[in-house]
Design an enzyme around this catalytic site. Structure first.
Site, PDB file in Angstrom:
ATOM      1  N   THR A   1       0.950  -1.117   0.057  1.00 17.44           N
ATOM      2  CA  THR A   1      -0.194   0.429   0.062  1.00 17.44           C
ATOM      3  C   THR A   1       0.669   1.746  -0.267  1.00 17.44           C
ATOM      4  OG1 THR A   1      -0.298  -0.619   1.928  1.00 17.44           O
ATOM      5  CG2 THR A   1      -2.219  -0.860   1.036  1.00 17.44           C
TER       6      THR A   1
ATOM      7  N   THR B   1      -0.335  -2.873  10.727  1.00 15.15           N
ATOM      8  CA  THR B   1      -0.976  -2.492   9.300  1.00 15.15           C
ATOM      9  C   THR B   1      -0.207  -3.690   8.638  1.00 15.15           C
ATOM     10  OG1 THR B   1      -2.519  -0.579   9.142  1.00 15.15           O
ATOM     11  CG2 THR B   1      -1.885  -1.934   7.243  1.00 15.15           C
TER      12      THR B   1
ATOM     13  N   GLU C   1       5.811   4.848   7.721  1.00 15.40           N
ATOM     14  CA  GLU C   1       5.992   5.849   6.814  1.00 15.40           C
ATOM     15  C   GLU C   1       7.191   6.814   6.982  1.00 15.40           C
ATOM     16  OE1 GLU C   1       1.097   4.773   5.734  1.00 15.40           O
ATOM     17  OE2 GLU C   1       2.199   6.496   7.098  1.00 15.40           O
TER      18      GLU C   1
ATOM     19  N   ASN D   1       0.068  11.107   6.360  1.00 10.66           N
ATOM     20  CA  ASN D   1      -1.472  10.742   6.456  1.00 10.66           C
ATOM     21  C   ASN D   1      -1.992  11.879   7.015  1.00 10.66           C
ATOM     22  OD1 ASN D   1      -1.073   7.703   7.907  1.00 10.66           O
ATOM     23  ND2 ASN D   1       1.044   8.627   7.919  1.00 10.66           N
TER      24      ASN D   1
ATOM     25  N   THR E   1      -7.173  11.570   0.396  1.00  9.54           N
ATOM     26  CA  THR E   1      -7.851  12.945  -0.686  1.00  9.54           C
ATOM     27  C   THR E   1      -6.263  13.806  -1.407  1.00  9.54           C
ATOM     28  OG1 THR E   1      -6.709  14.263   1.687  1.00  9.54           O
ATOM     29  CG2 THR E   1      -9.183  14.085   1.717  1.00  9.54           C
TER      30      THR E   1
END
Length: 380
Positions: A141, A175, A254, A375, A380
């Site tokens: 992802t 995750t 991340e 994040n 969006t």
């Protein structure tokens, strides 16, 4: 990376990911395999986790695995349960097996219905081979790289692992999807008994941001095609692959620029060592300090103090990049030299409680502006 005997895998782009990158992956297991399963403790777990737990409780072997990325199929009500069931049916049709022998997994955005029609339209395009690389790419992802690892076993058997994970990572699964495959013949009861212990010492010692997700699992499959191996050699290899994948997940956190490794020794128990190591690796203050190359050992001490592990500050030793920075109290060191040493890709904290024999590791990453950006704009 080549899969052990008894496993084939493949992947395709079905259009679930807006990027158009591969997002649908399959594994075929011949013959049906013994397996061991650990999944998220999040109470809002996705249908794939609930289904996996039911199959695991039944004790039946598995013949297939289907994974989609880009959509978690979580918090989607009864439709999500039906869509997960359909995912298993589609995989079973493609693999020529029964749906009850197929595990499902989904990862991605929560609360959006799974576009099953895209899976139906593209699953037939998946070509199954002994190569694991396409599968490893399709399950990603926000990851920036694939995560693969392998170890040989005596007699020609192997343990091969693949994982995904980058954000929403915290102990009690995170995750991450992690799958280990071996062609060694292993007692199924022993597999189920020992696998949670391995997960506890590896995947559940990874923390990126303190969030435990809803879809996560770590599964070990054993086809038995290469025959039996000694228990010691087998579990040593399994642990090595799981630990390697756990470290890769932490390094690919991340926005991360550095891997943080925390090693605790001399704790009153292994459980307390794990708790203490995780607390330091998870500390936002320490993660920020690592990003800024700031050897602020007070943040390590604070995290140890609230972790719940028992220790006496007057007996404690803390080392950073092999430099003693605390030994029962403050000790002199060169802040400039240590700051320079922290500019490495891996920052290592060693803690000795001098209380007992308990030892453990935990892994995290630095906290950067990149994490916030990813994040802040995820949907969006």
């Amino acid at each position: 990376m080549r899969l052990p005997e008894g496993f084939t895998a493949g992947a395709t782009a079905s259009g679930i990911k807006p990027s158009g990158r591969p997002d649908l992956a399959l594994v075929r297991i011949e013959p049906e395999a013994a397996w061991a399963y650990v999944a998220t403790t999040n109470r809002a777990a996705a249908p794939c986790v609930g289904r996996g737990r039911r199959l695991y409780a039944d004790g039946a072997p598995v013949a297939g695995l289907i994974v989609n990325a880009g959509n978690a199929n979580c918090a989607t009500g009864e439709r999500g349960v039906l869509d997960d069931r359909r995912l298993a049916e589609l995989a079973a049709e493609r693999l020529g097996v029964e749906p009850r022998t197929v595990l499902t997994a989904s990862t991605g955005v929560i609360g959006v219905p799974l576009p099953v029609a895209k899976v139906e339209a593209h699953i037939g395009a998946i070509e199954l081979t002994h190569d694991l690389d396409a599968f490893a790419e399709a399950i990603l992802t926000t990851d920036t790289r694939v995560k693969l690892s392998e170890r040989p076993l005596p007699g020609g058997a192997r343990v091969v692992g693949v994982a995904k994970g980058s954000g929403m990572i915290h102990p009690n699964m995170a995750t991450m999807l992690a799958y280990l495959f071996t062609d060694a013949a292993v007692d199924p009861d022993m597999l189920r008994h020992r696998w949670p212990q391995v997960v506890g010492a590896t995947f559940n010692q990874v923390t990126v941001d303190g969030d435990t997700s809803t879809n996560d699992m770590a599964v070990l499959f054993a086809s038995g095609r290469a025959g039996p191996v000694t228990d010691g050699a087998f579990w040593e290899a399994v642990f090595a692959v799981a630990r390697d994948l756990a470290r890769q997940i932490a390094r690919d956190g991340e926005g991360a620029e550095k891997l943080i490794t925390v090693r605790v020794h001399g704790a009153a128990s292994e459980a307390e060592a794990r708790t203490a190591a995780r607390a330091v690796a998870a500390s936002a203050l320490w993660k920020a300090a690592v990003h800024g190359n700031d050897p602020n050992w007070g943040r390590i001490l604070v995290a140890l103090g609230y972790s719940g592990a028992r220790f006496e500050p007057e007996r404690l030793e803390i080392r950073l990049q092999e430099t003693v920075i605390y030994d029962g109290g403050a000790v002199p060191y060169s802040g400039i030299a240590l700051s320079q040493a922290m500019q490495a890709e891996e920052v290592v904290v060693d803690v000795d409680f001098r209380e007992g024999e308990g030892a453990a590791e935990a892994w995290g990453c630095d906290l950067t502006e990149g994490y916030v950006k990813i994040n802040a704009e995820y949907t969006t």
